[in-house]
Design a protein around this motif. Sequence first.
Motif, mmCIF file in Angstrom:
data_model
loop_
_atom_site.group_PDB
_atom_site.id
_atom_site.type_symbol
_atom_site.label_atom_id
_atom_site.label_comp_id
_atom_site.label_asym_id
_atom_site.label_seq_id
_atom_site.Cartn_x
_atom_site.Cartn_y
_atom_site.Cartn_z
ATOM 1 N N GLN A 41 113.160 118.578 -43.902
ATOM 2 C CA GLN A 41 113.450 118.028 -42.573
ATOM 3 C C GLN A 41 112.354 117.033 -42.219
ATOM 4 O O GLN A 41 111.358 116.906 -42.938
ATOM 5 N N LEU A 42 112.538 116.363 -41.081
ATOM 6 C CA LEU A 42 111.527 115.438 -40.590
ATOM 7 C C LEU A 42 110.786 116.031 -39.401
ATOM 8 O O LEU A 42 111.398 116.640 -38.517
ATOM 9 N N ILE A 50 108.776 120.438 -45.941
ATOM 10 C CA ILE A 50 109.603 121.480 -46.528
ATOM 11 C C ILE A 50 109.702 122.626 -45.527
ATOM 12 O O ILE A 50 108.762 123.388 -45.330
ATOM 13 N N TRP A 51 110.886 122.743 -44.895
ATOM 14 C CA TRP A 51 111.056 123.715 -43.805
ATOM 15 C C TRP A 51 112.545 123.941 -43.580
ATOM 16 O O TRP A 51 113.349 123.022 -43.738
ATOM 17 N N HIS A 52 112.894 125.158 -43.172
ATOM 18 C CA HIS A 52 114.297 125.512 -42.990
ATOM 19 C C HIS A 52 114.754 125.507 -41.533
ATOM 20 O O HIS A 52 115.794 124.936 -41.207
ATOM 21 N N ASP A 53 114.015 126.150 -40.650
ATOM 22 C CA ASP A 53 114.473 126.376 -39.289
ATOM 23 C C ASP A 53 114.278 125.141 -38.406
ATOM 24 O O ASP A 53 113.504 124.243 -38.733
ATOM 25 N N HIS A 54 114.962 125.147 -37.241
ATOM 26 C CA HIS A 54 114.792 124.039 -36.299
ATOM 27 C C HIS A 54 113.470 124.141 -35.558
ATOM 28 O O HIS A 54 112.993 123.156 -34.989
ATOM 29 N N ASP A 55 112.874 125.352 -35.567
ATOM 30 C CA ASP A 55 111.575 125.536 -34.929
ATOM 31 C C ASP A 55 110.627 126.222 -35.909
ATOM 32 O O ASP A 55 110.989 126.485 -37.062
ATOM 33 N N VAL A 56 109.396 126.519 -35.440
ATOM 34 C CA VAL A 56 108.380 127.061 -36.351
ATOM 35 C C VAL A 56 108.058 128.529 -36.074
ATOM 36 O O VAL A 56 107.166 129.095 -36.690
ATOM 37 N N ASP A 61 102.572 130.862 -37.301
ATOM 38 C CA ASP A 61 101.919 131.472 -36.142
ATOM 39 C C ASP A 61 102.059 130.604 -34.902
ATOM 40 O O ASP A 61 101.387 130.826 -33.895
ATOM 41 N N GLY A 62 102.939 129.602 -34.952
ATOM 42 C CA GLY A 62 103.101 128.687 -33.834
ATOM 43 C C GLY A 62 104.429 128.844 -33.125
ATOM 44 O O GLY A 62 105.235 129.717 -33.437
ATOM 45 N N ARG A 63 104.654 127.965 -32.169
ATOM 46 C CA ARG A 63 105.883 127.917 -31.403
ATOM 47 C C ARG A 63 106.291 126.455 -31.250
ATOM 48 O O ARG A 63 105.482 125.558 -31.375
ATOM 49 N N GLY A 64 107.559 126.236 -30.959
ATOM 50 C CA GLY A 64 108.015 124.884 -30.694
ATOM 51 C C GLY A 64 108.959 124.364 -31.755
ATOM 52 O O GLY A 64 109.105 124.935 -32.835
ATOM 53 N N ARG A 65 109.615 123.264 -31.432
ATOM 54 C CA ARG A 65 110.585 122.653 -32.326
ATOM 55 C C ARG A 65 109.892 121.802 -33.379
ATOM 56 O O ARG A 65 108.914 121.103 -33.086
ATOM 57 N N LEU A 66 110.420 121.856 -34.565
ATOM 58 C CA LEU A 66 109.847 121.083 -35.663
ATOM 59 C C LEU A 66 109.829 119.598 -35.313
ATOM 60 O O LEU A 66 108.855 118.899 -35.603
ATOM 61 N N GLY A 67 110.910 119.124 -34.680
ATOM 62 C CA GLY A 67 111.021 117.710 -34.359
ATOM 63 C C GLY A 67 110.084 117.220 -33.284
ATOM 64 O O GLY A 67 110.042 116.020 -33.013
ATOM 65 N N LEU A 113 119.114 118.758 -47.858
ATOM 66 C CA LEU A 113 118.903 117.954 -46.651
ATOM 67 C C LEU A 113 119.352 118.805 -45.476
ATOM 68 O O LEU A 113 120.537 118.984 -45.234
ATOM 69 N N LYS A 114 118.389 119.354 -44.745
ATOM 70 C CA LYS A 114 118.673 120.319 -43.693
ATOM 71 C C LYS A 114 118.832 119.591 -42.361
ATOM 72 O O LYS A 114 117.850 119.112 -41.781
ATOM 73 N N VAL A 115 120.056 119.523 -41.872
ATOM 74 C CA VAL A 115 120.332 118.819 -40.620
ATOM 75 C C VAL A 115 120.614 119.852 -39.541
ATOM 76 O O VAL A 115 121.743 120.327 -39.388
ATOM 77 N N ASN A 116 119.579 120.214 -38.809
ATOM 78 C CA ASN A 116 119.770 121.147 -37.703
ATOM 79 C C ASN A 116 120.298 120.415 -36.475
ATOM 80 O O ASN A 116 120.297 119.179 -36.409
ATOM 81 N N ARG A 117 120.775 121.199 -35.512
ATOM 82 C CA ARG A 117 121.426 120.634 -34.328
ATOM 83 C C ARG A 117 120.533 119.612 -33.630
ATOM 84 O O ARG A 117 119.348 119.845 -33.387
ATOM 85 N N GLY A 118 121.124 118.469 -33.334
ATOM 86 C CA GLY A 118 120.407 117.432 -32.610
ATOM 87 C C GLY A 118 119.584 116.494 -33.478
ATOM 88 O O GLY A 118 119.008 115.528 -32.971
ATOM 89 N N ARG A 119 119.546 116.741 -34.781
ATOM 90 C CA ARG A 119 118.764 115.878 -35.674
ATOM 91 C C ARG A 119 119.657 114.821 -36.314
ATOM 92 O O ARG A 119 120.862 115.025 -36.486
#
Length: 244
Positions: A41-42, A50-56, A61-67, A113-119
Amino acid sequence: MTHAPRLIAHRGLSAQAPENTLAAVRAAHDAGIDWVELDVQLLGDGTPVIWHDHDVRRCSDGRGRLGDLTLAEAKRLDAGGWFGEAFAGEPMASLVQMLELLDELDMGLNLELKVNRGRDPKALVEGVLPVLLEAQPVARLIVSSFDARALDHARRHARPDCLPLGLLLERVPRDWASRCEAIDAYTVHTDWRRLRAARAGEITRAGYPLLCYTANDPLAFASRWQWGVSGVISDDPTRFEAHA
């Protein structure tokens, strides 16, 4: 052209190391598995990671959206401690770092290519493919996605002999063949639990390698080999070595 792999480590050897990390890829290599499946993802600054979820939250150990993250912010996260103390401090891997490791270990890559919602799928393709195709030999590469827009844009970016594409599906629909033809797909990837023998036969007779995810019980999976399945994507593919 890529030779379809028989055993693929899902998000690296994720049964034994934190998923989608450099450590998980090293663990797969150490276990004798020479192909891994990873997600890309970006970040908010456009860096491919290299990441799967829309957030972390789940895998760090964090919070928030990857984007919303920059690379500097992402690098401060511990992406391994959640899995076990031995992996505390494992960083989130950038695509560049991962490709350097795969080159060092001479490993194959199924990159989703992981396209999560809103990306934006086009932005993802444009941010990933130039880097990927420069670094990863075509003989050790499959790029897959559930997102038809991402696959279509990827195919516009590179010819089949330069970019093997995998059509990624939860359940194989009746129009699977036309979907494959639209992107000149190399492989079909599907959930092993939803695959039926008749559909598997259609795919293999048409000449497409068929890869199944995410299987972890080799005995329960055994009939799929008989249906002509080419490869299995597993959290621990070493369990399949005596059965594949």
